[in-house]
Design a protein around this motif. Structure first.
Motif, PDB file in Angstrom:
ATOM      1  N   TYR A 355     -73.410  41.675 -80.433  1.00  8.87           N
ATOM      2  CA  TYR A 355     -73.625  41.485 -81.861  1.00  8.87           C
ATOM      3  C   TYR A 355     -74.432  40.156 -82.442  1.00  8.87           C
ATOM      4  N   ARG A 356     -75.107  40.080 -83.323  1.00 13.18           N
ATOM      5  CA  ARG A 356     -75.594  39.170 -84.048  1.00 13.18           C
ATOM      6  C   ARG A 356     -75.510  39.173 -85.482  1.00 13.18           C
ATOM      7  N   TRP A 357     -74.950  37.562 -85.710  1.00  7.74           N
ATOM      8  CA  TRP A 357     -74.457  37.799 -87.093  1.00  7.74           C
ATOM      9  C   TRP A 357     -74.999  36.349 -87.635  1.00  7.74           C
ATOM     10  N   ASP A 358     -75.908  36.487 -88.796  1.00  9.71           N
ATOM     11  CA  ASP A 358     -76.598  35.348 -89.500  1.00  9.71           C
ATOM     12  C   ASP A 358     -75.678  35.005 -90.633  1.00  9.71           C
ATOM     13  N   TRP A 359     -75.012  33.830 -90.408  1.00  8.02           N
ATOM     14  CA  TRP A 359     -74.139  33.242 -91.409  1.00  8.02           C
ATOM     15  C   TRP A 359     -74.856  33.201 -92.803  1.00  8.02           C
ATOM     16  N   LYS A 360     -75.828  32.826 -92.670  1.00  9.90           N
ATOM     17  CA  LYS A 360     -76.623  32.544 -94.073  1.00  9.90           C
ATOM     18  C   LYS A 360     -76.872  33.592 -94.907  1.00  9.90           C
ATOM     19  N   GLN A 361     -76.952  34.792 -94.191  1.00  8.46           N
ATOM     20  CA  GLN A 361     -77.145  35.930 -94.965  1.00  8.46           C
ATOM     21  C   GLN A 361     -75.939  36.536 -95.714  1.00  8.46           C
ATOM     22  N   HIS A 362     -74.669  35.767 -95.418  1.00  7.36           N
ATOM     23  CA  HIS A 362     -73.484  36.585 -95.918  1.00  7.36           C
ATOM     24  C   HIS A 362     -72.741  35.522 -96.516  1.00  7.36           C
ATOM     25  N   ARG A 363     -71.573  35.847 -97.418  1.00  7.70           N
ATOM     26  CA  ARG A 363     -70.720  34.997 -98.068  1.00  7.70           C
ATOM     27  C   ARG A 363     -69.275  35.648 -98.021  1.00  7.70           C
ATOM     28  N   ILE A 364     -68.296  35.067 -97.958  1.00  6.39           N
ATOM     29  CA  ILE A 364     -67.067  35.467 -97.919  1.00  6.39           C
ATOM     30  C   ILE A 364     -66.327  34.951 -99.168  1.00  6.39           C
ATOM     31  N   SER A 365     -65.958  36.096 -99.997  1.00 13.71           N
ATOM     32  CA  SER A 365     -65.147  35.670-101.245  1.00 13.71           C
ATOM     33  C   SER A 365     -63.826  36.279-100.977  1.00 13.71           C
ATOM     34  N   ASP A 366     -62.736  35.828-101.541  1.00 11.29           N
ATOM     35  CA  ASP A 366     -61.400  36.269-101.645  1.00 11.29           C
ATOM     36  C   ASP A 366     -60.687  36.351-103.104  1.00 11.29           C
ATOM     37  N   ASP A 367     -60.659  37.208-103.512  1.00 14.96           N
ATOM     38  CA  ASP A 367     -59.942  37.289-104.990  1.00 14.96           C
ATOM     39  C   ASP A 367     -58.548  36.884-104.910  1.00 14.96           C
ATOM     40  N   LEU A 368     -57.934  37.131-103.986  1.00 20.52           N
ATOM     41  CA  LEU A 368     -56.351  36.808-103.818  1.00 20.52           C
ATOM     42  C   LEU A 368     -56.171  35.381-103.881  1.00 20.52           C
ATOM     43  N   SER A 369     -56.908  34.634-102.924  1.00 23.24           N
ATOM     44  CA  SER A 369     -56.710  33.367-102.515  1.00 23.24           C
ATOM     45  C   SER A 369     -57.509  32.398-103.449  1.00 23.24           C
ATOM     46  N   LYS A 370     -58.378  33.081-104.117  1.00 24.59           N
ATOM     47  CA  LYS A 370     -59.379  32.370-104.814  1.00 24.59           C
ATOM     48  C   LYS A 370     -60.276  31.476-104.178  1.00 24.59           C
ATOM     49  N   ARG A 371     -60.690  31.772-102.787  1.00 22.39           N
ATOM     50  CA  ARG A 371     -61.340  30.920-101.859  1.00 22.39           C
ATOM     51  C   ARG A 371     -62.770  31.502-101.533  1.00 22.39           C
ATOM     52  N   GLU A 372     -63.890  30.662-101.259  1.00 18.68           N
ATOM     53  CA  GLU A 372     -64.996  31.397-101.194  1.00 18.68           C
ATOM     54  C   GLU A 372     -65.842  30.475-100.080  1.00 18.68           C
ATOM     55  N   VAL A 373     -66.618  31.146 -99.175  1.00 16.39           N
ATOM     56  CA  VAL A 373     -67.557  30.410 -98.459  1.00 16.39           C
ATOM     57  C   VAL A 373     -68.878  30.686 -98.676  1.00 16.39           C
ATOM     58  N   ASP A 374     -69.829  29.869 -98.872  1.00 13.95           N
ATOM     59  CA  ASP A 374     -71.203  29.956 -99.107  1.00 13.95           C
ATOM     60  C   ASP A 374     -71.783  29.216 -97.864  1.00 13.95           C
ATOM     61  N   PHE A 375     -72.373  29.845 -96.812  1.00 10.76           N
ATOM     62  CA  PHE A 375     -72.823  29.242 -95.502  1.00 10.76           C
ATOM     63  C   PHE A 375     -74.161  28.669 -95.924  1.00 10.76           C
ATOM     64  N   ASN A 376     -75.048  28.716 -96.970  1.00 15.62           N
ATOM     65  CA  ASN A 376     -76.064  27.962 -97.283  1.00 15.62           C
ATOM     66  C   ASN A 376     -75.916  26.893 -97.867  1.00 15.62           C
ATOM     67  N   LYS A 377     -74.516  26.298 -98.481  1.00 18.30           N
ATOM     68  CA  LYS A 377     -74.316  25.392 -98.992  1.00 18.30           C
ATOM     69  C   LYS A 377     -73.750  24.211 -97.920  1.00 18.30           C
ATOM     70  N   ASP A 378     -72.854  24.825 -97.275  1.00 21.48           N
ATOM     71  CA  ASP A 378     -72.232  23.961 -96.101  1.00 21.48           C
ATOM     72  C   ASP A 378     -72.351  24.412 -94.684  1.00 21.48           C
ATOM     73  N   THR A 379     -72.095  23.385 -93.874  1.00 19.67           N
ATOM     74  CA  THR A 379     -72.375  23.778 -92.474  1.00 19.67           C
ATOM     75  C   THR A 379     -70.657  23.924 -91.780  1.00 19.67           C
ATOM     76  N   TRP A 380     -70.283  24.927 -91.222  1.00 19.95           N
ATOM     77  CA  TRP A 380     -69.021  25.049 -90.780  1.00 19.95           C
ATOM     78  C   TRP A 380     -69.017  25.082 -89.243  1.00 19.95           C
ATOM     79  N   ARG A 381     -68.309  24.472 -88.500  1.00 18.88           N
ATOM     80  CA  ARG A 381     -68.109  24.410 -86.972  1.00 18.88           C
ATOM     81  C   ARG A 381     -67.093  25.644 -86.587  1.00 18.88           C
TER      82      ARG A 381
END
Length: 414
Positions: A355-381
């Motif tokens: 399985y291959r996953w390009d982080w920068k092609q996807h965003r995680i958004s959660d309405d419940l916790s009001k949290r979001e991740v944009d992998f184009n803006k930040d690098t995550w280890r």
């Protein structure tokens, strides 16, 4: 316990409540959690006798299991409850007080609780809303306050309360009665509601108990249904699929309970690892069901995996969401305290999956916790919670997900 036959403290609670407030999440069960001494600020962890031993239980087994939990280091990673399920009962005395089976528990429950407490653990017990339990023993109907006083006198810390022989009863009323009886006893005891999700407890039980079952009983298989006529036991995936729409009801002090763990009970290692990961990601209580006294090293390695347990016990208390679905492949994300995330790739299929996953092609958004991740803006280890392997989101993820297995990563902003 089948549907017809079987059935970290106040500071952590305050921290979790504060974190929830900061992110705009409601915590309807917080008041009850505080009244109950901060019980289940994170999902409860422990062991239960039913899955392996059913009615074949006695005080020797309970003592040896408590000893094993300490000796194997499971207490050190968070497990604390030793829970006796159905069939411990003897009969009621002339005054209606419940007594344990004198052959199986000759020393009595107070002595057994003292033994468990001396090892830094807590003791749980089982009863039922009906006149009889699922195993045909005396239930608590009409004796709720009397039984709760007995449990308090014995030093019980946890009550699993079942739903057999419940004819004519209203679930909200029956469980609220036992909650009030526990309060009146003067001893904080965790109330585990086990009515199999039949009355949608997630809608009303946040101020009644610390957890509630969302489905019927679990069965040690990946994706099956064991039909018994009037009820069915469900495999891991069948239970997972019944959690849709329920995550908004769970949080510190009140958890969706996907039933006891079947790790070490006959599935493959990959299935066991996936099962444990799913329960961790969805904040289900981690209640072991295997024989702790004799288990192979791989099973011990799974149930004792600190990195996975930490995801379940994260003080933010937000249940994972499925944010990407490709049929046999699903991606789940769980917001964690400290602006971290857990991400899990689930392979429901019959073959290992490159399985291959390009982080920068996807965003995680959660309405419940009001949290979001944009992998184009930040690098995550990231670090693999099972293997320890490390990487970062600047590079495409390239992994092989085992058949009936998962890859579980913990992400922290670089």
């Amino acid at each position: 316990m089948t549907a017809k036959r079987r059935l970290h403290g106040a500071l952590a609670g305050a921290l979790a409540a504060a974190q929830l407030a900061c992110i705009g999440l409601a915590a309807p069960g917080a008041a009850w959690a505080q009244q109950a001494g901060g019980l289940a600020a994170t999902p409860q962890m422990g062991w239960n006798s039913w899955n392996k031993f059913a009615c074949n239980i006695d005080e020797k087994l309970i003592r040896e299991t408590a000893d094993a939990m300490v000796k194997l280091g499971l207490k050190d990673v968070g497990y604390q409850y030793i829970n006796i399920d159905d069939c411990w009962h003897g009969s009621r005395d002339a005054d209606g007080n419940m007594r344990p089976d004198p052959q199986r528990f000759p020393s009595g429950m107070k002595a057994l609780a003292d033994y468990v407490h001396a090892r830094g653990l807590k003791l749980g017990i089982y009863s039922d809303v009906g006149a009889t339990t699922c195993g045909g023993r005396p239930g608590s109907r009409g004796h709720e306050y009397q039984d709760a006083r007995s449990y308090a006198a014995w030093g019980i810390d946890y009550v699993k309360y079942d739903w057999c022989d419940s004819k004519g009863l209203n679930a909200v009323g029956a469980y609220t009665t036992m909650r009030d009886a526990i309060k009146a006893s003067g001893r904080p005891m965790l109330l585990s509601i086990c009515e199999w999700g039949e009355n949608k407890p997630w809608e009303w039980a946040q101020d009644v108990g610390q957890s509630w079952r969302t489905t019927g009983d679990i069965y040690p298989c990946w994706d099956c249904e064991m039909n018994h006529g009037s009820w069915s036991a469900l495999g891991v995936l069948r239970i997972l699929d019944k959690q849709a729409g329920l995550r908004k009801y769970a949080g510190p002090g009140h958890w969706n309970d996907m039933d006891m763990l079947e790790v070490g009970m006959g599935m493959t290692e990959d299935e066991d690892r996936a099962h444990f990961s799913l329960w961790a990601m969805l904040n289900s209580p981690l209640i072991l069901g295997n024989d702790l006294r004799s288990m192979p090293a791989p099973v011990q390695g799974i149930i004792g995996r600190r990195e996975v347990i930490a995801i379940n016990q994260d003080p933010l208390g937000v249940q994972a969401l499925r944010f990407y679905n490709q049929g046999q492949v699903e991606l789940w994300a769980k917001p964690l305290a400290g602006d971290e995330w857990a991400v899990m790739i689930l392979n429901r299929g019959e073959a290992p999956l490159p399985y291959r996953w390009d982080w920068k092609q996807h965003r995680i958004s959660d309405d419940l916790s009001k949290r979001e991740v944009d992998f184009n803006k930040d690098t995550w280890r990231w670090q693999d919670a099972w293997t320890g392997k490390r990487g970062d989101t600047d590079k495409r993820l390239d992994v092989t997900v085992p058949a009936h297995g998962v890859v579980l990563l913990r992400l922290k902003k670089a």
